[in-house]
Enzyme design. Structure first.
Site: not given
Ligand code: UN1
Length: 498
Positions: A178, A231-232, A253, A287, A388
């Site tokens: 996805k 992702g977050s 991650e 990231c 972040e």
């Protein structure tokens, strides 16, 4: 098969290009110009379930294909990535916004990863060990696991899918992929290349759509034992929770709040080069981006003035223009979030040195452009030094010595990348030992990880897994220990002879 010119794209399930069952669609737009890139299937649970079924079915055959043969397909994929590098690069500039050189780097990362993992087809090493008993042989083998749900972000829209999909395939797993809804065209091109390279039907499937539907169904589907998500932090936590009900293997991650430390003895010009590249490359949307700079007292003023001078010369614009150094950010929500942090920083009392505004004029109005932003006099506890931002904003913090610098660098909830500029080998090794992060650079910025070393972070950047390098194999396989007794009699381990 969908082609580059076509504006309507499809899912790829069980070797067929198909629309979403509902017939619903969503659009992808160029973040620099607003132009339409394409229309994509807005998939639902039904589409995911079909893809998982196809992947599960294909797994029973794919796991039996000898690994070197699986790898041959990956070698062909790598070659196609090379052949189509320019086309993919251009599409990436258009769909994601990063400048041409960086988009080319993203594709190159996928080439490197694909070849690296293809090489594993003739390795996938296990161990053999002596037995404690005579006439007995033993070994450990890497076994494939099943269907992988690969959920990828928009910031490395070709590289990150390769980090997950290349190792999964060489290990004998099958995949439902996805891609991010901001970069679906790149996700589709990625899959097309595997189809062209002769990957059997069902081994790699793509289902377009949102995280709340497609992603969540993948994570909750009982027949998807492996989930790899970039992702977050928030989505990561939810993914781990949802995956827990089937005790899935979940690789996460997540975020970073990476710092570059500049010591008194550093080459300040080199450090500023590193900061500019790591903080503002990809418009800070990595990231691994350097969103903090920790400068020692003696060089603090110099770092500020040299950095501001450099940052104010950066050219913003459409990444297809070779003069442009900073492209747009991904979408309006990102632009607004980044801008809200400028207000937060000012309200917290940090000193805005440059930037801090949405960039307009010179053809920028149609896109999502943010002026590279530098704050100084930042307190390590401020929100702009803790959270972040994922945009072109960095915060300069003062430190008195290496101890304080390392303490500040570590004083966050994330632990992805870290960096120190120093000419003192003792300080460099202190940093290697004491910076609590998955990656430490000496005399280089916080970005630029290569594919054959483990990639990932400590603390709330992840959950202990790593991708890339040999470490990736530990996620996409499970160990089997095999004991072969050729003594012809019952030998009992751990039982004292009487
Ligand atoms: C990311 O932002 O999630 O080291 C990945 C780097 C790149 C990968 C970044 N090779 O910055």
């Amino acid at each position: 098969m969908a082609t580059t010119g076509a504006k309507t794209f499809q899912n790829y399930i069980g070797g067929e290009w198909v629309d979403a069952a509902s017939g619903e669609t969503f659009e992808s737009h160029n973040p620099a110009t607003g132009e339409l890139i394409g229309v994509f299937p807005k998939s639902s649970v039904e589409d995911v379930d079909r893809a998982v079924e196809a992947a599960k079915d294909a797994y029973e055959r794919w796991r039996l294909v000898p690994a070197p043969k699986r790898a041959e397909i990956l070698f062909r994929v790598g070659q196609r990535f090379i052949d189509r590098k320019d086309e993919l690069t251009e599409l990436m500039v258009q769909e994601m916004g990063k400048v041409r050189a960086e988009a080319g780097g993203d594709v190159q990362e996928a080439i490197d990863m694909t070849y690296y993992m293809a090489g594993e087809g003739r390795r996938l090493f296990g161990q053999t060990t002596p037995s404690e008993m005579p006439d007995k042989f033993q070994m450990s083998l890497r076994m494939p696991i099943g269907v992988v749900g690969a959920i990828t972000p928009w910031n490395f829209p070709i590289a990150i899918p390769s980090w997950k999909i290349a190792p999964a395939l060489v290990c004998g797993d099958t995949v439902v992929f996805k891609p991010a809804t901001d970069t679906p065209a790149l996700g589709e091109r990625f899959v097309e290349i595997f189809e062209e390279a002769g990957l059997p039907a069902g081994v790699l499937n793509i289902v377009h759509g949102g995280g709340g539907t497609v992603g969540e169904r993948l994570v909750k589907h009982p027949d998807v034992p492996l989930i790899s998500l970039t992702g977050s932090r928030e989505v990561g936590i939810k993914t781990a929770e949802n995956g827990a009900s089937y005790l899935k293997h979940v690789h996460l991650e997540l975020g970073g709040k990476n710092a570059i430390i500049v010591m008194d003895d550093a080459d300040v010009d080199l450090a500023v080069d590193g900061i500019v590249w790591s903080a503002f490359g990809t418009s800070g949307q990595r990231c691994t981006a350097a969103s903090r700079v920790i400068a020692a007292g003696k060089v603090y003023d110099q770092v500020q003035s040299k950095l501001v001078e450099r940052v104010e010369q950066l050219t913003l614009g459409n990444g297809l223009d070779d003069e442009v150094e900073i492209g747009p950010v991904i979408n309006r929500a990102a632009l607004e979030k980044i801008h809200s942090y400028t207000k937060i920083g000012k309200d917290e009392g940090a000193k805005l040195l440059t930037g801090g505004e949405i960039a307009t004029g010179d053809g920028l109005d149609k896109g999502f452009f943010y002026r590279p932003t530098v704050f100084a006099d930042v307190d390590p506890g401020m929100r702009i030094a803790q959270e972040e931002i994922f945009g072109p904003t960095t915060a300069i913090i003062r430190a008195n010595d290496i101890d304080q610098a390392i303490k500040i660098a570590n004083g966050i909830e994330f632990g992805l990348s870290s960096s120190i500029f120093t000419r003192d080998v003792n300080k460099a090794f202190r940093a290697i030992r004491d910076l609590n992060a998955g990656i430490t650079y000496i005399n280089a910025g916080t970005t630029g990880a290569e594919v054959h070393l483990p990639f990932g972070g400590t603390k709330q950047t992840g959950n202990g897994h790593r991708e890339a390098g040999q470490a990736a194999l530990d996620f996409y396989t499970e160990w089997k220990s095999v004991y072969v007794d050729y003594s012809g009699k019952l030998q009992r381990a751990q039982i004292d002879d009487v």
